[in-house]
Design a protein around this motif. Structure first.
Motif, PDB file in Angstrom:
ATOM      1  N   MET A  54       0.839  -1.194   0.000  1.00 10.44           N
ATOM      2  CA  MET A  54       0.000   0.000   0.000  1.00 10.44           C
ATOM      3  C   MET A  54       0.876   1.246   0.000  1.00 10.44           C
ATOM      4  N   ALA A  55       0.463   2.256  -0.739  1.00  6.33           N
ATOM      5  CA  ALA A  55       1.251   3.471  -0.875  1.00  6.33           C
ATOM      6  C   ALA A  55       1.290   4.274   0.420  1.00  6.33           C
ATOM      7  N   LYS A  56       2.406   4.939   0.647  1.00  4.24           N
ATOM      8  CA  LYS A  56       2.461   5.965   1.675  1.00  4.24           C
ATOM      9  C   LYS A  56       2.066   7.268   1.001  1.00  4.24           C
ATOM     10  N   ILE A  57       1.079   7.946   1.555  1.00  2.95           N
ATOM     11  CA  ILE A  57       0.548   9.172   0.953  1.00  2.95           C
ATOM     12  C   ILE A  57       1.071  10.364   1.738  1.00  2.95           C
ATOM     13  N   ILE A  58       1.774  11.257   1.038  1.00  9.36           N
ATOM     14  CA  ILE A  58       2.401  12.413   1.679  1.00  9.36           C
ATOM     15  C   ILE A  58       1.923  13.691   1.006  1.00  9.36           C
ATOM     16  N   GLU A  92     -14.926  16.789   2.249  1.00 10.78           N
ATOM     17  CA  GLU A  92     -13.513  16.844   2.625  1.00 10.78           C
ATOM     18  C   GLU A  92     -12.825  15.490   2.458  1.00 10.78           C
ATOM     19  N   ARG A  93     -13.603  14.452   2.091  1.00 10.71           N
ATOM     20  CA  ARG A  93     -13.039  13.112   1.907  1.00 10.71           C
ATOM     21  C   ARG A  93     -13.102  12.645   0.450  1.00 10.71           C
ATOM     22  N   LEU A  94     -13.332  13.549  -0.481  1.00  9.22           N
ATOM     23  CA  LEU A  94     -13.473  13.155  -1.886  1.00  9.22           C
ATOM     24  C   LEU A  94     -12.191  12.537  -2.432  1.00  9.22           C
ATOM     25  N   LEU A  95     -11.052  13.143  -2.114  1.00  9.97           N
ATOM     26  CA  LEU A  95      -9.774  12.604  -2.607  1.00  9.97           C
ATOM     27  C   LEU A  95      -9.463  11.271  -1.938  1.00  9.97           C
ATOM     28  N   LEU A  96      -9.687  11.174  -0.649  1.00 10.51           N
ATOM     29  CA  LEU A  96      -9.471   9.926   0.079  1.00 10.51           C
ATOM     30  C   LEU A  96     -10.250   8.787  -0.572  1.00 10.51           C
ATOM     31  N   LYS A  97     -11.492   9.034  -0.874  1.00 10.59           N
ATOM     32  CA  LYS A  97     -12.335   8.011  -1.502  1.00 10.59           C
ATOM     33  C   LYS A  97     -11.792   7.609  -2.860  1.00 10.59           C
ATOM     34  N   ALA A  98     -11.349   8.579  -3.653  1.00 11.41           N
ATOM     35  CA  ALA A  98     -10.851   8.289  -4.998  1.00 11.41           C
ATOM     36  C   ALA A  98      -9.569   7.471  -4.965  1.00 11.41           C
ATOM     37  N   MET A 157      -7.712  20.624   2.796  1.00  8.43           N
ATOM     38  CA  MET A 157      -8.394  19.725   3.732  1.00  8.43           C
ATOM     39  C   MET A 157      -8.548  18.333   3.128  1.00  8.43           C
ATOM     40  N   ASN A 158      -8.888  18.249   1.839  1.00  8.29           N
ATOM     41  CA  ASN A 158      -8.990  16.961   1.153  1.00  8.29           C
ATOM     42  C   ASN A 158      -7.647  16.241   1.142  1.00  8.29           C
ATOM     43  N   ALA A 159      -6.592  16.984   0.855  1.00  7.61           N
ATOM     44  CA  ALA A 159      -5.254  16.386   0.813  1.00  7.61           C
ATOM     45  C   ALA A 159      -4.854  15.841   2.177  1.00  7.61           C
ATOM     46  N   LEU A 160      -5.110  16.611   3.235  1.00  9.03           N
ATOM     47  CA  LEU A 160      -4.732  16.185   4.583  1.00  9.03           C
ATOM     48  C   LEU A 160      -5.596  15.023   5.059  1.00  9.03           C
ATOM     49  N   ALA A 161      -6.846  14.981   4.627  1.00  7.69           N
ATOM     50  CA  ALA A 161      -7.718  13.875   4.991  1.00  7.69           C
ATOM     51  C   ALA A 161      -7.252  12.571   4.351  1.00  7.69           C
ATOM     52  N   ALA A 162      -6.642  12.673   3.175  1.00  2.00           N
ATOM     53  CA  ALA A 162      -6.197  11.485   2.444  1.00  2.00           C
ATOM     54  C   ALA A 162      -4.788  11.043   2.820  1.00  2.00           C
ATOM     55  N   ALA A 163      -4.006  11.935   3.416  1.00  6.33           N
ATOM     56  CA  ALA A 163      -2.572  11.695   3.607  1.00  6.33           C
ATOM     57  C   ALA A 163      -2.249  10.930   4.887  1.00  6.33           C
ATOM     58  N   ASP A 164      -1.124  10.230   4.840  1.00  3.32           N
ATOM     59  CA  ASP A 164      -0.550   9.641   6.043  1.00  3.32           C
ATOM     60  C   ASP A 164       0.292  10.669   6.798  1.00  3.32           C
ATOM     61  N   SER A 165       0.921  11.571   6.043  1.00  4.09           N
ATOM     62  CA  SER A 165       1.797  12.554   6.667  1.00  4.09           C
ATOM     63  C   SER A 165       1.918  13.792   5.784  1.00  4.09           C
ATOM     64  N   VAL A 166       2.564  14.817   6.347  1.00  3.08           N
ATOM     65  CA  VAL A 166       2.706  16.105   5.666  1.00  3.08           C
ATOM     66  C   VAL A 166       4.164  16.545   5.682  1.00  3.08           C
ATOM     67  N   ILE A 167       4.658  16.964   4.535  1.00  5.13           N
ATOM     68  CA  ILE A 167       5.941  17.658   4.459  1.00  5.13           C
ATOM     69  C   ILE A 167       5.631  19.148   4.346  1.00  5.13           C
ATOM     70  N   ILE A 168       6.256  19.948   5.211  1.00  2.00           N
ATOM     71  CA  ILE A 168       6.028  21.393   5.218  1.00  2.00           C
ATOM     72  C   ILE A 168       7.294  22.102   4.752  1.00  2.00           C
ATOM     73  N   ASN A 170      -8.917  12.710  10.173  1.00  4.99           N
ATOM     74  CA  ASN A 170      -7.825  11.771   9.933  1.00  4.99           C
ATOM     75  C   ASN A 170      -6.922  11.681  11.164  1.00  4.99           C
ATOM     76  N   PRO A 171      -7.279  10.837  12.124  1.00  4.06           N
ATOM     77  CA  PRO A 171      -6.505  10.763  13.371  1.00  4.06           C
ATOM     78  C   PRO A 171      -5.082  10.232  13.189  1.00  4.06           C
ATOM     79  N   HIS A 172      -4.788   9.600  12.052  1.00  5.75           N
ATOM     80  CA  HIS A 172      -3.461   9.020  11.823  1.00  5.75           C
ATOM     81  C   HIS A 172      -2.490   9.992  11.143  1.00  5.75           C
ATOM     82  N   LEU A 173      -2.967  11.171  10.770  1.00  2.20           N
ATOM     83  CA  LEU A 173      -2.114  12.152  10.095  1.00  2.20           C
ATOM     84  C   LEU A 173      -1.002  12.632  11.026  1.00  2.20           C
ATOM     85  N   ARG A 174       0.206  12.751  10.472  1.00  2.00           N
ATOM     86  CA  ARG A 174       1.317  13.275  11.266  1.00  2.00           C
ATOM     87  C   ARG A 174       2.204  14.140  10.380  1.00  2.00           C
ATOM     88  N   VAL A 175       3.058  14.897  11.011  1.00  2.57           N
ATOM     89  CA  VAL A 175       4.023  15.725  10.271  1.00  2.57           C
ATOM     90  C   VAL A 175       5.220  14.859   9.916  1.00  2.57           C
TER      91      VAL A 175
END
Length: 262
Positions: A1-5, A105-111, A135-146, A173-178
Motif C-alpha cells: 500500500m502506498a504511503k501518501i504524503i 472533505e473526503r473526496l480525494l481519500l475516496k478516490a 483539507m482533502n489532501a490532509l484527509a487522504a494523507a498519512d503525513s505532511v511535508i512542510i 484523519n486521526p493518523h495524520l502526522r508531520v
C-alpha cells in the motif's frame, strides 16, 4: 500500500511545487513507484513535468466532481516509475462545485482507494491555502511535508498550518502526522539563512529534515523545460539535494517498518 504524503504550506513561494516534482522524481529514480497528484489550481506540477495545460481530456477535477475513474486520469511522465494526475485552473471551482457532495472533505481519500496498491509513494502538491483542497489532501494523507523558506518570516503562518493539521487529526484523519519540516531556498552567503536554520532546528528539533534545499539556478530553470531537475541538470546542487532528501525519506520509512515488526 502506498504511503501518501501531502506537501503543504498556505504561504506561496516556499518551494512547495519544486519539492513535489523533484522529490517525486528522485524517489522514482530509486525504482519506487511514485504518483504525484497536482492539487493546486495553478497546475504548476502538471506543466513542470512537461504536460501542456488543457491538452488532456480528463484531470483530477473530473475525478472529484464528476466521479470519473481515477485510473483513467493517471498520466505517464518521461521518467520511469513516475506518474502524475494532472489538473487545470478549473480545480479552483471545487470550493463551490463540491458544496452538494457528501463528505466533501473526503473526496480525494475516496478516490485514492482504487489505486493505493499500485504505488509505493503518492505525493500531493497542495494549493497555497487552507481551504477545501488542502483539507482533502490532509484527509487522504498519512503525513505532511512542510516546506519552509529560509527567510525572516519563515515561522509566520506555520502555527496556523499546524493548527489545521491538528483539526484534521481530531475531525477527519486521526493518523495524520508531520513527516518533516523542509528548509528551502538556503543561501550559504546569507547570515540570516544560517540564523533561520539554527532557530527552526532549535525549536522543532527532529521534525526538521537533515537535508536543506539550496537556492539553485538549475532548480528554477528546470520547470520551463518541463523537466525535474534530475533529468535537466543531474549534477547540479539542486538535484543532489533532492536525491539526498529522497534517500532520507526512504531510509526513515524502512526504519519505521522495521520497528513495527520488532
Amino acid at each position: 500500500m502506498a504511503k501518501i504524503i501531502a506537501i503543504a504550506n498556505q504561504k506561496g513561494g516556499v518551494g512547495k511545487t519544486t519539492t513535489a516534482i523533484n522529490l517525486s522524481a528522485s524517489i522514482a529514480a530509486s525504482e519506487k513507484r511514485v504518483l504525484l497528484i497536482d492539487f493546486d489550481p495553478q497546475a504548476n506540477s502538471t506543466s513542470g513535468v512537461g504536460i501542456k495545460k488543457g491538452t488532456l481530456p480528463y484531470t483530477i477535477v473530473d475525478v472529484l466532481l464528476n466521479d470519473h475513474p481515477i485510473e483513467n486520469v493517471i498520466t505517464r511522465t518521461n521518467l520511469d516509475y513516475f506518474d502524475i494526475i494532472p489538473t487545470t485552473e478549473e480545480l479552483i471551482g471545487m470550493e463551490a462545485g463540491s458544496l452538494n457532495k457528501e463528505s466533501r472533505e473526503r473526496l480525494l481519500l475516496k478516490a485514492l482507494r482504487n489505486i493505493n496498491n499500485s504505488y509505493d509513494y503518492i505525493f500531493i502538491d497542495c494549493a497555497p491555502s487552507l481551504g477545501i483542497l488542502t483539507m482533502n489532501a490532509l484527509a487522504a494523507a498519512d503525513s505532511v511535508i512542510i516546506p519552509l523558506q529560509c527567510e525572516y518570516y519563515a515561522m509566520e503562518g506555520l502555527a496556523q498550518l499546524i493548527k489545521t493539521i491538528m483539526n484534521v487529526q481530531n475531525d477527519v484523519n486521526p493518523h495524520l502526522r508531520v513527516e518533516g519540516i523542509l528548509l528551502t531556498m538556503f543561501d550559504t552567503r546569507n547570515n540570516l539563512c544560517h540564523q533561520v536554520v539554527n532557530d527552526v532546528t532549535a525549536h522543532l528539533k527532529d521534525k526538521v529534515f537533515q537535508t536543506i534545499i539550496p537556492r539553485n539556478i538549475k532548480l528554477t530553470e528546470a520547470p520551463s523545460f518541463g523537466k525535474p531537475v534530475l533529468t535537466y541538470a543531474a549534477d547540479s546542487m539542486g538535484s543532489r539535494s533532492y536525491l539526498n532528501l529522497a534517500y532520507e525519506i526512504i531510509a526513515r520509512e524502512q526504519k519505521e517498518r522495521k520497528d513495527v515488526h520488532l
